[in-house]
Design an enzyme around this catalytic site. Structure first.
Site, PDB file in Angstrom:
ATOM      1  N   GLN A 197     -11.573   6.438  -6.291  1.00 43.70           N
ATOM      2  CA  GLN A 197     -12.179   7.093  -5.129  1.00 43.70           C
ATOM      3  C   GLN A 197     -13.551   7.654  -5.517  1.00 43.70           C
ATOM      4  O   GLN A 197     -14.082   7.315  -6.559  1.00 43.70           O
ATOM      5  CB  GLN A 197     -11.245   8.186  -4.592  1.00 43.70           C
ATOM      6  CG  GLN A 197      -9.961   7.637  -3.985  1.00 43.70           C
ATOM      7  CD  GLN A 197     -10.202   6.745  -2.773  1.00 43.70           C
ATOM      8  OE1 GLN A 197     -11.291   6.708  -2.200  1.00 43.70           O
ATOM      9  NE2 GLN A 197      -9.173   5.991  -2.380  1.00 43.70           N
ATOM     10  N   CYS A 242      -6.604 -25.923   9.904  1.00 48.86           N
ATOM     11  CA  CYS A 242      -5.379 -25.179  10.215  1.00 48.86           C
ATOM     12  C   CYS A 242      -4.573 -25.897  11.281  1.00 48.86           C
ATOM     13  O   CYS A 242      -5.081 -26.779  11.977  1.00 48.86           O
ATOM     14  CB  CYS A 242      -5.708 -23.755  10.662  1.00 48.86           C
ATOM     15  SG  CYS A 242      -6.172 -23.602  12.396  1.00 48.86           S
ATOM     16  N   GLY A 296      -1.247   5.922   1.327  1.00 40.82           N
ATOM     17  CA  GLY A 296      -2.495   6.674   1.218  1.00 40.82           C
ATOM     18  C   GLY A 296      -3.421   6.434   2.393  1.00 40.82           C
ATOM     19  O   GLY A 296      -4.109   7.343   2.847  1.00 40.82           O
ATOM     20  N   PHE A 297      -3.417   5.218   2.891  1.00 41.77           N
ATOM     21  CA  PHE A 297      -4.299   4.941   4.030  1.00 41.77           C
ATOM     22  C   PHE A 297      -3.851   5.704   5.270  1.00 41.77           C
ATOM     23  O   PHE A 297      -4.681   6.112   6.085  1.00 41.77           O
ATOM     24  CB  PHE A 297      -4.343   3.443   4.349  1.00 41.77           C
ATOM     25  CG  PHE A 297      -5.345   3.096   5.422  1.00 41.77           C
ATOM     26  CD1 PHE A 297      -6.708   3.128   5.151  1.00 41.77           C
ATOM     27  CD2 PHE A 297      -4.939   2.774   6.708  1.00 41.77           C
ATOM     28  CE1 PHE A 297      -7.642   2.837   6.149  1.00 41.77           C
ATOM     29  CE2 PHE A 297      -5.860   2.478   7.706  1.00 41.77           C
ATOM     30  CZ  PHE A 297      -7.219   2.509   7.420  1.00 41.77           C
ATOM     31  N   ASP A 327      -2.752   7.807  -2.965  1.00 41.64           N
ATOM     32  CA  ASP A 327      -4.106   8.342  -3.143  1.00 41.64           C
ATOM     33  C   ASP A 327      -4.546   9.113  -1.926  1.00 41.64           C
ATOM     34  O   ASP A 327      -3.850   9.169  -0.912  1.00 41.64           O
ATOM     35  CB  ASP A 327      -5.103   7.210  -3.442  1.00 41.64           C
ATOM     36  CG  ASP A 327      -5.263   6.261  -2.249  1.00 41.64           C
ATOM     37  OD1 ASP A 327      -4.299   6.094  -1.490  1.00 41.64           O
ATOM     38  OD2 ASP A 327      -6.360   5.688  -2.079  1.00 41.64           O
ATOM     39  N   ASP A 346      -7.760  -7.380   0.951  1.00 40.79           N
ATOM     40  CA  ASP A 346      -6.895  -7.416   2.124  1.00 40.79           C
ATOM     41  C   ASP A 346      -7.733  -6.883   3.264  1.00 40.79           C
ATOM     42  O   ASP A 346      -8.688  -6.137   3.037  1.00 40.79           O
ATOM     43  CB  ASP A 346      -5.678  -6.499   1.948  1.00 40.79           C
ATOM     44  CG  ASP A 346      -6.072  -5.045   2.113  1.00 40.79           C
ATOM     45  OD1 ASP A 346      -6.599  -4.475   1.138  1.00 40.79           O
ATOM     46  OD2 ASP A 346      -5.896  -4.489   3.210  1.00 40.79           O
ATOM     47  N   CYS A 362     -12.063 -27.205  11.039  1.00 39.32           N
ATOM     48  CA  CYS A 362     -10.991 -26.432  10.419  1.00 39.32           C
ATOM     49  C   CYS A 362      -9.731 -27.279  10.262  1.00 39.32           C
ATOM     50  O   CYS A 362      -9.439 -28.133  11.095  1.00 39.32           O
ATOM     51  CB  CYS A 362     -10.698 -25.208  11.289  1.00 39.32           C
ATOM     52  SG  CYS A 362      -9.289 -24.240  10.714  1.00 39.32           S
ATOM     53  N   HIS A 404      -5.227 -19.468  12.933  1.00 31.98           N
ATOM     54  CA  HIS A 404      -6.570 -19.973  12.631  1.00 31.98           C
ATOM     55  C   HIS A 404      -7.370 -18.994  11.768  1.00 31.98           C
ATOM     56  O   HIS A 404      -7.934 -19.368  10.742  1.00 31.98           O
ATOM     57  CB  HIS A 404      -7.340 -20.274  13.910  1.00 31.98           C
ATOM     58  CG  HIS A 404      -8.783 -20.568  13.651  1.00 31.98           C
ATOM     59  ND1 HIS A 404      -9.220 -21.783  13.170  1.00 31.98           N
ATOM     60  CD2 HIS A 404      -9.889 -19.780  13.734  1.00 31.98           C
ATOM     61  CE1 HIS A 404     -10.526 -21.729  12.977  1.00 31.98           C
ATOM     62  NE2 HIS A 404     -10.958 -20.531  13.313  1.00 31.98           N
ATOM     63  N   GLY A 433     -11.266   3.730  -0.280  1.00 34.09           N
ATOM     64  CA  GLY A 433     -12.123   4.672   0.437  1.00 34.09           C
ATOM     65  C   GLY A 433     -13.443   4.081   0.879  1.00 34.09           C
ATOM     66  O   GLY A 433     -14.373   4.816   1.200  1.00 34.09           O
ATOM     67  N   ASP A 466       0.866  -1.178   0.000  1.00 35.39           N
ATOM     68  CA  ASP A 466       0.000   0.000   0.000  1.00 35.39           C
ATOM     69  C   ASP A 466       0.901   1.225   0.000  1.00 35.39           C
ATOM     70  O   ASP A 466       2.003   1.207   0.520  1.00 35.39           O
ATOM     71  CB  ASP A 466      -0.941  -0.006   1.195  1.00 35.39           C
ATOM     72  CG  ASP A 466      -1.957   1.134   1.095  1.00 35.39           C
ATOM     73  OD1 ASP A 466      -2.220   1.567  -0.051  1.00 35.39           O
ATOM     74  OD2 ASP A 466      -2.461   1.597   2.126  1.00 35.39           O
ATOM     75  N   CYS A 482      -6.046 -25.870  14.892  1.00 33.68           N
ATOM     76  CA  CYS A 482      -7.163 -26.777  15.134  1.00 33.68           C
ATOM     77  C   CYS A 482      -6.739 -28.235  15.008  1.00 33.68           C
ATOM     78  O   CYS A 482      -7.174 -29.087  15.787  1.00 33.68           O
ATOM     79  CB  CYS A 482      -8.314 -26.457  14.180  1.00 33.68           C
ATOM     80  SG  CYS A 482      -9.014 -24.818  14.510  1.00 33.68           S
TER      81      CYS A 482
END
Length: 365
Positions: free
Chosen positions: A182, A313, A91-92, A142, A259, A311, A343, A209, A88, A316
């Site tokens: 945006q 994973c 911008g965030f 952005d 994400d 599960c 998990h 956004g 990224d 688990c």
RNA sequence: GGGUAGGUGGCGGAGCGGUCAAUCGCACUUGACUGUAAAUCAAGCAGCCUCAGGCUUUCGGGGGUUCGAAUCCCUCCCUACCCA
């Protein structure tokens, strides 16, 4: 870079090809902001089986900084992670660290959240950092307002984002640059933003956004108006989203990449995603079957069942019980967070795998 | 036996005549987290009700002073330390 393999309604299955490998989509990118998915080792990631990570330009610029990144072979070298990385742009942080920055047409002046040091992030600097990081997919720098935003703010966001996207493209190396649409909750501005960015031409298109406080229906409406304007031969990425059902709804509208901090952050806070049946998503992609529980609840004090018996994973499969995990949380043992992060992230990766499988298996030819 | 300091809600610990059902921390309970300043944050935590308010029992036990006490006085019990 993008190859379509199958389609079910508007949902697409395909691959994104990068210098560090191929990412089957729809895909979820776990977040490794500072070069680590919090609490996880690469061996954990190997078991989880994610094909790509997301890292952050702003945070890695502050630490370890460009000199170190150059010296160690970028983030791949530093982490010893050899699969794709998306970065990224920072911008965030213009949004999340709003009280520490000042917006100008040329870029954003920040005071570091670590020591207050002043820095000036520009589209060009963001590109330079992302290149030094060595990311496979780079995001344009952005700007977006929160929700609700005035029309004027939304217009400003679109204008600045387009202008900065041009500068990013002018600076950037030829492959792997994504632009970000945006326009807040204004359908016409979303369309305008998409058209302007498509006009410039990028390797992929993100929708940004969103999931900043607006009703979910508004988010879906924005996807409905935006995605038809994006090139269908390029990947579509919905940034920062989201809950499993939101991901599924976005996939059904043509999104390929996601994400979100939710699986990892919630895991650290003791909230875990659970199967309610073996298959998370049915053949029609109707809905995600799951529930969430707060493991810290007294309800699990003596619950000796495996965390999620359905599960696969490693947490688990190792048989760690809810009672044990609750205990680890209550005494603040860091193992709790590692086990639940494994998990939850696995849950998301399995969700995406199932969605891909359903699209490919039931695709209309 | 003498002296000193203390006994407050699960724990630690404020308060030292009214604005105290009692600051605060911890523990506990529940809930949020959406391109990670987040192993964070919020709410609740004596009981009851017709619950932006009201009522009833609380600050070691008992008794008193006062319009009014966790706060002052008497007495008893208990704890810690010091002296014999």
């Amino acid at each position: 870079m993008w190859t379509e393999q199958a389609r079910l309604g508007h949902a697409r299955a395909g691959t994104v090809t990068t210098a560090h490998g191929v990412v089957p989509t729809p895909a979820f990118m776990p977040i490794a902001t500072r070069g680590a998915v919090k609490h996880l080792a690469n061996s954990d990631l190997a078991q989880i089986g994610n094909d790509i990570l997301l890292a952050n330009t702003y945070h890695l610029y502050l630490r370890p900084g460009l000199e170190v990144l150059k010296a160690v072979g970028g983030l791949h070298g530093l982490m010893q992670w050899d699969k794709p990385i998306l970065t990224d742009s920072g911008g965030f942080q213009v949004f999340s660290l709003a009280h520490l920055r000042q917006l100008t047409p040329d870029g954003v002046r920040f005071n570091s959240h670590i020591d207050g040091a002043e820095l000036f992030m520009t589209p060009e600097l963001s590109m330079e950092i992302q290149q030094v990081i060595g990311s496979d997919i780079q995001m344009c720098f952005d700007y977006f307002p929160g929700f609700p935003a005035s029309r004027a703010d939304a217009e400003h966001s679109v204008a600045l984002t387009t202008q900065w996207a041009k500068r990013c493209k002018d600076y950037s190396s030829p492959h792997g640059l994504f632009a970000i649409v945006q326009g807040s909750s204004f359908a016409d501005l979303r369309q305008q933003s998409a058209q302007e960015l498509v006009q410039i031409g990028f390797d992929g298109y993100a929708i940004g956004g969103l999931a900043v406080g607006e009703p979910t229906e508004v988010m879906y409406a924005m996807l409905d108006t935006t995605i038809p304007l994006l090139p269908s031969d390029k990947p579509h990425y919905l940034m920062g989203v989201g809950q499993p059902e939101q991901i599924l709804e976005a996939v059904k509208r043509g999104v390929d990449l996601f994400d979100c901090v939710l699986p990892s952050r919630n895991a650290r806070h003791g909230q875990v995603y659970m199967h309610t049946q073996a298959e998370l998503v049915d053949t029609e992609l109707t809905a995600v079957q799951y529930r969430k529980i707060n493991l810290t609840s007294s309800e699990y004090k003596t619950d000796v069942q495996a965390l999620d018996p359905l599960c696969h994973c490693s947490t688990c499969q190792s048989g760690y019980s809810r009672a044990y995990l609750r205990h680890l949380f209550s005494v603040a043992e860091p193992l709790a967070q590692r086990l639940t992060t494994v998990h939850n992230v696995s849950f998301y990766i399995e969700l995406m795998r199932t969605i891909r499988h359903q699209i490919q298996t039931h695709a209309q030819s």
